[in-house]
Write a protein that holds these residues in place. Structure first.
Motif, PDB file in Angstrom:
ATOM      1  N   ASP A   1       0.803  -1.221   0.000  1.00 16.99           N
ATOM      2  CA  ASP A   1       0.000   0.000   0.000  1.00 16.99           C
ATOM      3  C   ASP A   1       0.836   1.271   0.000  1.00 16.99           C
ATOM      4  O   ASP A   1       0.376   2.322  -0.461  1.00 16.99           O
ATOM      5  N   ASP A   2       2.058   1.195   0.529  1.00 19.38           N
ATOM      6  CA  ASP A   2       2.876   2.413   0.588  1.00 19.38           C
ATOM      7  C   ASP A   2       3.671   2.656  -0.683  1.00 19.38           C
ATOM      8  O   ASP A   2       4.444   3.606  -0.767  1.00 19.38           O
ATOM      9  N   LEU A   3       3.484   1.809  -1.685  1.00 16.12           N
ATOM     10  CA  LEU A   3       4.145   1.994  -2.973  1.00 16.12           C
ATOM     11  C   LEU A   3       3.129   2.590  -3.942  1.00 16.12           C
ATOM     12  O   LEU A   3       2.322   1.878  -4.547  1.00 16.12           O
ATOM     13  N   ASP A   4       3.131   3.894  -4.091  1.00 17.33           N
ATOM     14  CA  ASP A   4       2.121   4.546  -4.935  1.00 17.33           C
ATOM     15  C   ASP A   4       2.733   5.493  -5.962  1.00 17.33           C
ATOM     16  O   ASP A   4       2.081   6.408  -6.463  1.00 17.33           O
ATOM     17  N   PHE A   5       4.006   5.254  -6.279  1.00 24.56           N
ATOM     18  CA  PHE A   5       4.669   5.975  -7.367  1.00 24.56           C
ATOM     19  C   PHE A   5       5.106   4.919  -8.385  1.00 24.56           C
ATOM     20  O   PHE A   5       5.913   4.045  -8.066  1.00 24.56           O
ATOM     21  N   PHE A   6       4.528   4.956  -9.576  1.00 27.55           N
ATOM     22  CA  PHE A   6       4.710   3.887 -10.552  1.00 27.55           C
ATOM     23  C   PHE A   6       5.497   4.374 -11.758  1.00 27.55           C
ATOM     24  O   PHE A   6       5.365   5.527 -12.184  1.00 27.55           O
ATOM     25  N   GLU A   7       6.281   3.452 -12.306  1.00 27.80           N
ATOM     26  CA  GLU A   7       6.989   3.724 -13.553  1.00 27.80           C
ATOM     27  C   GLU A   7       6.599   2.673 -14.583  1.00 27.80           C
ATOM     28  O   GLU A   7       6.809   1.473 -14.375  1.00 27.80           O
ATOM     29  N   LEU A   8       6.037   3.120 -15.692  1.00 26.94           N
ATOM     30  CA  LEU A   8       5.714   2.254 -16.822  1.00 26.94           C
ATOM     31  C   LEU A   8       6.872   2.308 -17.805  1.00 26.94           C
ATOM     32  O   LEU A   8       7.329   3.385 -18.167  1.00 26.94           O
ATOM     33  N   ARG A   9       7.349   1.138 -18.227  1.00 28.00           N
ATOM     34  CA  ARG A   9       8.449   1.075 -19.191  1.00 28.00           C
ATOM     35  C   ARG A   9       8.041   0.214 -20.383  1.00 28.00           C
ATOM     36  O   ARG A   9       7.505  -0.888 -20.220  1.00 28.00           O
ATOM     37  N   ILE A  10       8.331   0.709 -21.577  1.00 24.02           N
ATOM     38  CA  ILE A  10       8.093  -0.019 -22.824  1.00 24.02           C
ATOM     39  C   ILE A  10       9.423  -0.090 -23.564  1.00 24.02           C
ATOM     40  O   ILE A  10      10.031   0.947 -23.854  1.00 24.02           O
ATOM     41  N   TYR A  11       9.887  -1.303 -23.848  1.00 27.07           N
ATOM     42  CA  TYR A  11      11.141  -1.516 -24.566  1.00 27.07           C
ATOM     43  C   TYR A  11      10.813  -2.018 -25.967  1.00 27.07           C
ATOM     44  O   TYR A  11      10.242  -3.100 -26.121  1.00 27.07           O
ATOM     45  N   GLU A  12      11.194  -1.262 -26.963  1.00 27.94           N
ATOM     46  CA  GLU A  12      10.964  -1.654 -28.348  1.00 27.94           C
ATOM     47  C   GLU A  12      12.196  -2.364 -28.906  1.00 27.94           C
ATOM     48  O   GLU A  12      13.330  -2.009 -28.592  1.00 27.94           O
ATOM     49  N   SER A  13      11.961  -3.354 -29.763  1.00 28.41           N
ATOM     50  CA  SER A  13      13.023  -4.079 -30.448  1.00 28.41           C
ATOM     51  C   SER A  13      12.824  -3.962 -31.948  1.00 28.41           C
ATOM     52  O   SER A  13      11.705  -3.740 -32.421  1.00 28.41           O
ATOM     53  N   TYR A  14      13.908  -4.149 -32.713  1.00 29.18           N
ATOM     54  CA  TYR A  14      13.794  -3.900 -34.151  1.00 29.18           C
ATOM     55  C   TYR A  14      13.182  -5.070 -34.911  1.00 29.18           C
ATOM     56  O   TYR A  14      12.719  -4.915 -36.039  1.00 29.18           O
ATOM     57  N   ASN A  15      13.151  -6.272 -34.300  1.00 31.97           N
ATOM     58  CA  ASN A  15      12.411  -7.391 -34.887  1.00 31.97           C
ATOM     59  C   ASN A  15      12.075  -8.397 -33.787  1.00 31.97           C
ATOM     60  O   ASN A  15      12.440  -8.209 -32.616  1.00 31.97           O
ATOM     61  N   GLU A  16      11.369  -9.477 -34.166  1.00 32.04           N
ATOM     62  CA  GLU A  16      10.885 -10.427 -33.164  1.00 32.04           C
ATOM     63  C   GLU A  16      12.018 -11.169 -32.459  1.00 32.04           C
ATOM     64  O   GLU A  16      11.929 -11.467 -31.273  1.00 32.04           O
ATOM     65  N   ASP A  17      13.087 -11.479 -33.188  1.00 30.19           N
ATOM     66  CA  ASP A  17      14.190 -12.193 -32.548  1.00 30.19           C
ATOM     67  C   ASP A  17      14.908 -11.300 -31.541  1.00 30.19           C
ATOM     68  O   ASP A  17      15.340 -11.773 -30.477  1.00 30.19           O
ATOM     69  N   ALA A  18      15.038 -10.011 -31.854  1.00 28.73           N
ATOM     70  CA  ALA A  18      15.640  -9.086 -30.888  1.00 28.73           C
ATOM     71  C   ALA A  18      14.794  -9.031 -29.618  1.00 28.73           C
ATOM     72  O   ALA A  18      15.327  -9.008 -28.501  1.00 28.73           O
ATOM     73  N   LEU A  19      13.471  -9.032 -29.772  1.00 32.73           N
ATOM     74  CA  LEU A  19      12.590  -9.048 -28.601  1.00 32.73           C
ATOM     75  C   LEU A  19      12.764 -10.340 -27.813  1.00 32.73           C
ATOM     76  O   LEU A  19      12.830 -10.320 -26.574  1.00 32.73           O
ATOM     77  N   ARG A  20      12.859 -11.472 -28.515  1.00 34.41           N
ATOM     78  CA  ARG A  20      13.081 -12.748 -27.833  1.00 34.41           C
ATOM     79  C   ARG A  20      14.354 -12.699 -26.989  1.00 34.41           C
ATOM     80  O   ARG A  20      14.363 -13.143 -25.834  1.00 34.41           O
ATOM     81  N   ARG A  21      15.412 -12.121 -27.550  1.00 33.05           N
ATOM     82  CA  ARG A  21      16.676 -12.043 -26.817  1.00 33.05           C
ATOM     83  C   ARG A  21      16.572 -11.112 -25.612  1.00 33.05           C
ATOM     84  O   ARG A  21      17.159 -11.376 -24.552  1.00 33.05           O
ATOM     85  N   LYS A  22      15.811 -10.015 -25.747  1.00 39.64           N
ATOM     86  CA  LYS A  22      15.639  -9.107 -24.612  1.00 39.64           C
ATOM     87  C   LYS A  22      14.828  -9.773 -23.506  1.00 39.64           C
ATOM     88  O   LYS A  22      15.144  -9.629 -22.310  1.00 39.64           O
ATOM     89  N   VAL A  23      13.782 -10.509 -23.871  1.00 40.09           N
ATOM     90  CA  VAL A  23      13.002 -11.235 -22.865  1.00 40.09           C
ATOM     91  C   VAL A  23      13.876 -12.288 -22.187  1.00 40.09           C
ATOM     92  O   VAL A  23      13.810 -12.481 -20.971  1.00 40.09           O
ATOM     93  N   LYS A  24      14.718 -12.980 -22.954  1.00 40.93           N
ATOM     94  CA  LYS A  24      15.641 -13.965 -22.381  1.00 40.93           C
ATOM     95  C   LYS A  24      16.589 -13.298 -21.389  1.00 40.93           C
ATOM     96  O   LYS A  24      16.915 -13.870 -20.330  1.00 40.93           O
TER      97      LYS A  24
END
Length: 247
Positions: free
Chosen positions: A138-161
């Motif tokens: 309850d005392d955590l009420d400052f949020f940060e949303l982050r979106i990481y873009e990758s140049y193709n699907e394999d780059a995204l797979r590697r970032k998730v890994k």
């Protein structure tokens, strides 16, 4: 049918299937500058969220941007066990007489009174390293949303890994509180991943991220060739929960 959908999505993103994965609907409302947002807030607080709760959908988050960002936006986070569950819930809402009654005013207002121009509905699938949404303290009420873009699907797979193999452990070590994490199924920044962090305040945010940058495991993995060019852009948005948010 449900397993086939998950399998197809996993192939599309080159990501491993996890039976515990959740689906997140992340709505972003583009608000009108000179119209009261009360109509939307009343609808979310008194009609949609109670109806979702009746269907077993809990911890619905509602946020606005921290600061004076223009035009203003309202963010709504809804979690489901599967994509099929999302469809079943909204089929059930269409038959929910209480929901119909509670949303009658919202559904019958004049177009000139609606407080937003449009909303984008983004769907996100959680990953194996962080499969389930976690409600912050309850005392955590400052949020940060982050979106990481990758140049193709394999780059995204590697970032998730990179997250699954190392970064989630670093998050735990330095005290980063993750609310949800997943690879986007839809949206205008594809291919990408999205996650939400919770802090006590801006000062704690800065302190913890400083620890992350200096962490020896982070310093090790950023030098690995496997992760070269896994990400090419970052979007950061600071959010604060509205009084009726369940997160």
């Amino acid at each position: 049918m449900k397993r086939f959908i998950l399998f197809a999505l996993a192939l599309f993103f080159y990501l491993p299937i996890n039976s515990q994965s959740e689906i997140y609907e992340f709505r972003v409302y583009d608000m009108e500058l000179f119209r009261s947002a009360d109509i939307l807030h009343d609808y979310l607080q008194k009609a949609l969220i109670p109806a979702l709760n009746r269907q077993g959908v809990v911890n619905v988050g509602v946020f606005e941007e921290s600061g004076e960002a223009l035009p203003p936006k309202i963010y709504v986070l809804i979690s489901y066990k599967t994509m099929q569950a999302h469809q079943e819930v909204f089929d059930a809402l269409a038959l929910d007489d209480q929901f119909k009654k509670d949303s009658e005013f919202y559904n019958t207002i004049e177009p000139k009174e609606i407080p937003y121009n449009r909303y984008e509905s983004i769907f996100i699938r959680s990953v194996s390293g962080f499969p389930n949404l976690v409600k912050p303290a309850d005392d955590l009420d400052f949020f940060e949303l982050r979106i990481y873009e990758s140049y193709n699907e394999d780059a995204l797979r590697r970032k998730v890994k990179m997250f699954n193999d190392s970064e989630f452990d670093i998050f735990k070590d330095v005290g980063l509180n993750t609310v949800f994490f997943g690879a986007n199924i839809s949206g205008h920044q594809m291919p990408c991943l999205t996650y939400l962090l919770a802090f006590k305040n801006k000062e704690e945010h800065s302190q913890i991220w400083s620890k992350f940058g200096a962490h020896p495991e982070w310093q090790r993995i950023i030098k690995l060739k496997e992760y070269d060019n896994a990400m090419n852009d970052i979007t950061r948005v600071f959010l604060k929960p509205l009084p009726y948010s369940q997160l």
